[in-house]
Design a protein around this motif. Structure first.
Motif, PDB file in Angstrom:
ATOM      1  N   GLU A  15       0.848  -1.186   0.000  1.00  0.00           N
ATOM      2  CA  GLU A  15       0.000   0.000   0.000  1.00  0.00           C
ATOM      3  C   GLU A  15       0.895   1.252   0.000  1.00  0.00           C
ATOM      4  OE1 GLU A  15      -1.871  -3.279   0.432  1.00  0.00           O
ATOM      5  OE2 GLU A  15      -0.744  -2.743   2.246  1.00  0.00           O
ATOM      6  N   MET A  29      -5.421   1.773  -0.993  1.00  0.00           N
ATOM      7  CA  MET A  29      -5.096   1.212  -2.303  1.00  0.00           C
ATOM      8  C   MET A  29      -3.937   0.212  -2.174  1.00  0.00           C
ATOM      9  SD  MET A  29      -7.027   2.708  -4.596  1.00  0.00           S
ATOM     10  CE  MET A  29      -8.082   4.175  -4.724  1.00  0.00           C
ATOM     11  N   SER A  75      -1.084  -1.812  -4.471  1.00  0.00           N
ATOM     12  CA  SER A  75      -0.412  -1.834  -5.775  1.00  0.00           C
ATOM     13  C   SER A  75       0.270  -3.176  -6.005  1.00  0.00           C
ATOM     14  CB  SER A  75       0.624  -0.716  -5.861  1.00  0.00           C
ATOM     15  OG  SER A  75      -0.008   0.536  -6.000  1.00  0.00           O
ATOM     16  N   MET A  98      -3.390  -1.318  -9.686  1.00  0.00           N
ATOM     17  CA  MET A  98      -3.794  -0.735  -8.394  1.00  0.00           C
ATOM     18  C   MET A  98      -5.263  -1.036  -8.158  1.00  0.00           C
ATOM     19  SD  MET A  98      -3.658   3.235  -7.062  1.00  0.00           S
ATOM     20  CE  MET A  98      -1.925   3.278  -6.608  1.00  0.00           C
ATOM     21  N   SER A 144      -8.595  -0.776  -5.272  1.00  0.00           N
ATOM     22  CA  SER A 144      -9.146  -0.117  -4.084  1.00  0.00           C
ATOM     23  C   SER A 144      -9.515  -1.153  -3.036  1.00  0.00           C
ATOM     24  CB  SER A 144     -10.375   0.702  -4.467  1.00  0.00           C
ATOM     25  OG  SER A 144     -11.032   1.162  -3.321  1.00  0.00           O
TER      26      SER A 144
END
Length: 483
Positions: free
Chosen positions: A131, A136, A138, A479, A481
């Motif tokens: 994160e 988020m 990644s 990425m 959420s």
């Protein structure tokens, strides 16, 4: 009786095919100077067919788990090993190389390199997921690029083809490979072997394709809209042309081009040992090697002693027929190359001295004597340009700074070596020499685990090692959420 030249054919989508328009070129044995085969002179229709086959096979090959691609490459390595004598015979007919040296110095490294990349297929590394923004996560994905257009040279037809296809296939790409127009035979045998493995394991026939042809064929491959990457091992001029062509649609480019390796011999070196090993590194494969030890820079205090030792080593070096186990190298590859090497000798300045060789050997084939030239200046043509033949030049230097200036004072930057017993000096030189590889008290060994590639006009991108494998991949950021 005259023997009819045998007919070589392209390998596209698992099938051997003539060129669509039937055009061919002669393939000449450099030992005899006589044609022994014809090969397709591939045009637009052949390039289209090969690219279509590779493009169709790509999604299936890309989506295989790495362990499956590893299995294919390991089987290819085993098959090359099992059919080594056929590969050696084809390569020797292609190039005139000594059979014994091809058996000991090319087949084992090729097999080892394929097995290395088979393992690399399962060892892709990258940053861990994390994160970097609140809410988020990644992820980094490393993916194959797509179809790769690859052009291999005539100096090491089998090995350079291996350096190209092995990392490309391991990474999940499909391949259209063009061998040099003078050396297609061993590459087409490799295609037969690779195709057999793919068929045996039930993989798409278009994963690996070989088309023959000349520079125009290579240009058509690079300009074709399908490949996402163009890879070439060749001359600086060819590399520049590929880079220019690829720029029109922003293809990725991988270039391994010429070399003019400096060999820096300091006054504390073992002169006899250095001269003997440098001769081998300069004359192996008739000096037709971008990393060959062709440009010796020797400290002025040992210059005369070293030149005498190197001239003796040259006199003791033998060139001859492929089945003679005492020869170090065979002929130059083709008539044009013989003309090029001879031209350098003919144009030598008056201040140069030929200490050994400097002439053609025999009147049949393209043999050239092991040559040593002294008395040269930094701006002489033969110092600045790649000869690509069994020719070693010698210059003297006064101190470390001048040695570095002379060594770096060419447009090439592929390989170099330093000969000294002083460890600190060796470390200083390895930092200051502007070359992709610096050997210390040796010259020319390569291993699959370490990268090979240069700077400046020697190109960019790496062969061998995990760096080569990564060159055949692309990086994607994903990425998501957490909400």
């Amino acid at each position: 009786m005259t023997t009819e030249p045998r007919r070589l054919r392209n390998y596209i989508a698992g099938e051997f095919r003539d060129a669509a328009d039937g055009r061919t070129t002669e393939v000449v044995n450099p030992v005899t100077g006589e044609a022994y085969a014809t090969a397709p002179l591939s045009g637009p229709a052949d390039v289209d067919a090969a690219m279509a086959a590779a493009e169709e096979a790509f999604p299936v090959w890309r989506d295989l788990v790495p362990a499956e691609r590893q299995k294919v490459l390991l089987k290819i390595a085993d098959a090359f090993e099992a059919r080594a004598e056929e590969l050696i015979a084809a390569e020797s007919e292609n190039t005139g190389k000594p059979l014994a040296l091809t058996r000991s110095e090319e087949i084992p490294p090729m097999v080892d390199q394929i097995r290395f990349f088979a393992g690399a297929a399962r060892m892709l590394e990258g940053r861990s997921a994390g994160e970097y923004m609140d809410g988020m996560t990644s992820i980094i994905r490393r993916e194959p690029i797509g179809v790769c257009a690859q052009v291999a040279p005539w100096n090491y037809p089998m090995m350079m083809a291996t350096w190209k296809f092995a990392p490309a296939l391991a990474a999940g790409n499909t391949v259209v490979l063009k061998p040099s127009d003078t050396t297609p035979a061993s590459t087409l045998l490799m295609a037969e072997i690779i195709g057999g493995v793919l068929e045996e394991l039930g993989h798409p026939k278009g994963v690996f394709n070989v088309i023959c042809g000349d520079r125009d064929t290579g240009r058509l491959m690079v300009e074709h809209p399908v490949p996402a990457m163009a890879s070439i091992t060749g001359s600086v001029r060819a590399g520049m042309q590929v880079a220019e062509s690829a720029s029109k649609d922003l293809k990725r480019v991988h270039l391994e081009l010429g070399g003019k390796a400096p060999v820096v011999v300091f006054d504390d070196a073992d002169v006899a040992k250095a001269a003997e090993e440098i001769a081998v590194a300069g004359y192996f494969n008739a000096g037709q090697d971008c990393t060959a030890a062709t440009r010796v820079l020797v400290h002025e205090s040992i210059h005369d002693e070293f030149v005498a030792a190197l001239a003796k080593a040259a006199a003791d070096t033998k060139t001859g027929l492929p089945d003679d186990e005492d020869v170090l190298y065979g002929p130059l590859n083709n008539a044009n190359q013989l003309k090029q090497v001879s031209g350098f000798i003919e144009r030598l300045p008056a201040h140069a001295t030929i200490e050994a060789g400097g002439h053609r050997v025999g009147d049949k084939g393209y043999f050239f004597a092991p040559t040593v030239i002294s008395g040269l200046k930094q701006d002489d043509e033969i110092v600045q340009r790649e000869v690509f033949g069994p020719v070693i030049t010698v210059q003297s230097f006064t101190d470390e700074d001048q040695a570095v200036s002379y060594a770096n004072g060419v447009t090439y930057a592929l390989a170099s070596s330093v000969w000294t017993k002083d460890h600190a000096r060796a470390m200083r030189m390895s930092k200051r020499l502007d070359f992709g590889c610096v050997w210390i008290n040796t010259h020319i060994p390569l291993v699959a685990e370490m990268p090979h590639g240069g700077f400046k006009q020697s190109g960019y991108g790496k062969d061998l090692s995990s760096y080569s494998f990564e060159d055949y991949t692309r990086i994607k950021h994903v990425m998501t959420s957490l909400g």
